[in-house]
Write a protein that holds these residues in place. Structure first.
Motif, short mmCIF file in Angstrom:
data_model
loop_
_atom_site.label_atom_id
_atom_site.label_comp_id
_atom_site.label_asym_id
_atom_site.label_seq_id
_atom_site.Cartn_x
_atom_site.Cartn_y
_atom_site.Cartn_z
N GLN A 1 22.59 108.59 15.80
CA GLN A 1 22.24 109.98 16.07
C GLN A 1 23.52 110.80 16.24
OE1 GLN A 1 18.99 111.52 16.35
NE2 GLN A 1 18.54 109.65 15.23
N GLU A 2 23.45 112.09 15.91
CA GLU A 2 24.63 112.95 15.95
C GLU A 2 25.30 112.93 17.32
OE1 GLU A 2 25.93 117.64 15.17
OE2 GLU A 2 23.81 117.08 15.33
N TYR A 3 24.50 112.97 18.37
CA TYR A 3 25.08 113.00 19.71
C TYR A 3 25.92 111.75 19.97
CZ TYR A 3 25.56 113.23 24.76
OH TYR A 3 26.07 113.26 26.04
N ILE A 4 25.35 110.57 19.67
CA ILE A 4 26.06 109.32 19.94
C ILE A 4 27.31 109.20 19.07
CG2 ILE A 4 25.91 106.80 19.72
CD1 ILE A 4 23.06 106.99 20.73
N LEU A 5 27.21 109.60 17.83
CA LEU A 5 28.38 109.52 16.94
C LEU A 5 29.53 110.38 17.44
CD1 LEU A 5 26.66 109.61 13.42
CD2 LEU A 5 27.70 107.64 14.55
N ASN A 6 29.22 111.40 18.22
CA ASN A 6 30.26 112.30 18.71
C ASN A 6 30.62 112.08 20.17
OD1 ASN A 6 31.00 114.49 16.55
ND2 ASN A 6 28.78 114.18 16.36
N THR A 7 30.10 111.01 20.76
CA THR A 7 30.49 110.73 22.14
C THR A 7 31.92 110.21 22.20
OG1 THR A 7 29.53 108.50 21.99
CG2 THR A 7 28.16 110.22 22.99
N SER A 8 32.61 110.55 23.27
CA SER A 8 33.94 109.99 23.52
C SER A 8 33.82 108.57 24.04
CB SER A 8 34.69 110.85 24.53
OG SER A 8 34.98 112.11 23.99
N LEU A 9 32.76 108.33 24.82
CA LEU A 9 32.53 107.00 25.39
C LEU A 9 31.05 106.66 25.29
CD1 LEU A 9 34.67 107.40 28.65
CD2 LEU A 9 35.34 106.18 26.58
N TYR A 10 30.77 105.52 24.67
CA TYR A 10 29.40 105.00 24.55
C TYR A 10 29.38 103.69 25.31
CZ TYR A 10 25.19 102.97 22.41
OH TYR A 10 23.96 102.39 22.20
N PHE A 11 28.61 103.62 26.38
CA PHE A 11 28.68 102.49 27.31
C PHE A 11 27.68 101.40 26.93
CE2 PHE A 11 30.08 106.31 29.59
CZ PHE A 11 31.36 105.92 29.91
N CYS A 12 28.19 100.22 26.64
CA CYS A 12 27.37 99.09 26.20
C CYS A 12 27.09 98.16 27.37
CB CYS A 12 28.09 98.31 25.09
SG CYS A 12 28.44 99.30 23.61
N PHE A 13 25.88 97.61 27.39
CA PHE A 13 25.46 96.85 28.57
C PHE A 13 25.74 95.36 28.47
CE2 PHE A 13 21.73 97.26 25.84
CZ PHE A 13 21.24 95.96 25.78
N CYS A 14 25.97 94.82 27.28
CA CYS A 14 26.30 93.40 27.16
C CYS A 14 27.12 93.19 25.90
CB CYS A 14 25.03 92.54 27.15
SG CYS A 14 24.04 92.69 25.64
N GLN A 15 27.67 91.99 25.75
CA GLN A 15 28.55 91.72 24.61
C GLN A 15 27.81 91.83 23.30
OE1 GLN A 15 32.00 90.94 24.95
NE2 GLN A 15 31.91 91.48 22.78
N GLN A 16 26.55 91.38 23.24
CA GLN A 16 25.77 91.47 22.00
C GLN A 16 25.52 92.93 21.61
OE1 GLN A 16 25.30 89.40 24.44
NE2 GLN A 16 25.13 87.35 23.58
N HIS A 17 25.23 93.75 22.59
CA HIS A 17 25.05 95.19 22.34
C HIS A 17 26.35 95.79 21.81
CE1 HIS A 17 24.34 99.42 24.27
NE2 HIS A 17 24.07 99.44 22.98
N TYR A 18 27.46 95.45 22.45
CA TYR A 18 28.77 95.95 22.05
C TYR A 18 29.10 95.55 20.62
CZ TYR A 18 33.91 96.47 22.24
OH TYR A 18 35.22 96.82 21.99
#
Length: 393
Positions: free
Chosen positions: A140-157
């Motif tokens: 999504q446009e918002y996520i693509l333009n975030t400075s920081l996207y916080f991942c909850f686990c290694q698989q998500h990351y």
């Protein structure tokens, strides 16, 4: 927490709150910032619509925050001009939105307008990255333009970095404040559990009853069966926790089912052993219940991490899942109808209450930094601010 920035000013962070059911994904972050003199945290409440219904939920969010003792700015009935003036005065360095989809966000709070202002965007996912549909989720446009996207686990990351059109440049592995809260709430339950307590079943139907929108929700064919079961099993307690959007979907697209829904609620709430859980926070209901029946993907991760059995009515077995979703589904009891689900409930009850553990060992991979997610998010924002040359440590 006295750790002021060498620059002499605080980092201004705006939390735009419009979805009360997912506030727990951000609440701990906000609370920490309020205690940290490196930050100035502000909550702004807005009206919002997820599925095209008339926006008007701001008053509910305001009441929730007020009851929790939080200060906030109510922008729910303000004009775009007023919101622009608010942003002009606040001058936030960073901004959290609760959802990435543009939806009915006021124009000044849409992604493009925020980028034009030079505000750095932040996102903590409220869902657990279950469905492998990156165009609908991570791209999504918002996520693509975030400075920081916080991942909850290694698989998500790892999955985010692989499938993000931004090449995962903004990914930070921190853990999930929401999962930390669920585990903390479950610890409270385990300390006070009584041997003779009533066995409790939570039922959480999803809103996707429309075949044109995912289509794995089966509420229309399930509600009569579980109502009858609850009525004939007074020794079991039942908690009905509908997806926050279920009623809106039924009222807008399925008027006949919506009428039946009203009749169902009346009968359900008349039972001495049945309740409707309207709490914005899912954690207390998770704490009280012994097992969960759901046809939705939302709780595949959240409920199981508390060390309790989840019964998943799998109405879309061909749905493509992420590695997180596949691993979580593998630990659930898979059924294909409400009747099968209730058979599992009967078996589980005969076997006794779940083991008194605060987490499911098989799901510990979901919390790489137990209890530290909010702290890591706050520190990541501070580090980003310093790295940009805006302040000192």
């Amino acid at each position: 927490m006295e750790r002021a920035l060498a620059s002499g000013r605080r980092i201004s962070v705006l939390f735009v709150v419009h979805f009360k059911e997912v506030w727990t994904s951000l609440e701990a972050v906000y609370s920490l910032m309020c205690e940290d003199d490196r930050f100035s945290a502000t909550i702004a409440v807005i009206n919002f619509s997820m599925l095209g219904e008339t926006p008007g939920n701001g008053w509910q969010i305001a009441r929730m925050l007020r009851n929790s003792g939080y200060n906030f700015v109510d922008l729910s009935y303000r004009s775009d001009a007023d919101i622009n003036r608010f942003l002009d005065n606040l001058k936030p360095d960073y901004l959290f939105r609760q959802t990435p989809w543009e939806g009915s966000f006021p124009s000044p709070l849409k992604t493009g307008a925020l980028i034009e202002r030079g505000i750095k965007l932040l996102y903590v996912p409220y869902n657990m990255h279950i469905v492998d549909h990156p165009d609908v989720t991570i791209n999504q446009e918002y996520i693509l333009n975030t400075s920081l996207y916080f991942c909850f686990c290694q698989q998500h990351y790892d999955d985010y970095k692989e499938k993000s059109l931004a090449n995962g440049r903004n990914a930070v592995l921190t853990g999930s404040p929401k999962l930390d809260r669920i585990v903390t709430e479950n610890d409270i339950r385990n300390e006070s559990i009584m041997a003779d307590r009533t066995y409790c079943v939570m039922w959480a139907p999803h809103h996707s009853v429309d075949a044109n929108h995912l289509g794995f929700g089966s509420f229309p064919r399930d509600f009569s069966r579980i109502l009858d079961f609850a009525a004939t099993n007074p020794a079991i307690k039942f908690l009905f926790r509908p997806h926050p959007l279920l009623e809106a979907v039924l009222s807008s697209s399925f008027p006949e089912i919506f009428r039946n829904y009203g009749v169902f609620l009346e009968k359900w709430n008349s039972l001495k052993n049945a309740e409707t859980d309207r709490n914005a926070d899912c954690a207390p209901g998770f704490r009280e219940s012994d097992c969960l029946i759901t046809d939705g993907i939302s709780f595949l991760v959240e409920y199981q991490i508390a060390g309790k059995p989840l019964i998943f009515i799998d109405n879309a077995p061909d749905m493509k899942l992420t590695s997180v979703g596949s691993r979580a589904k593998a630990h659930a009891s898979i059924v294909h109808s409400m009747s099968e689900a209730l058979d599992v409930v009967t078996r589980l009850r005969l076997e006794g209450a779940p083991h008194q553990q605060s987490t499911n060992p098989a799901m510990e991979w979901l919390r790489p930094f137990p209890g530290q997610a909010a702290v890591r998010i706050v520190e990541a924002i501070h580090s980003d601010f310093v790295a940009a040359g805006s302040g000192g440590s």
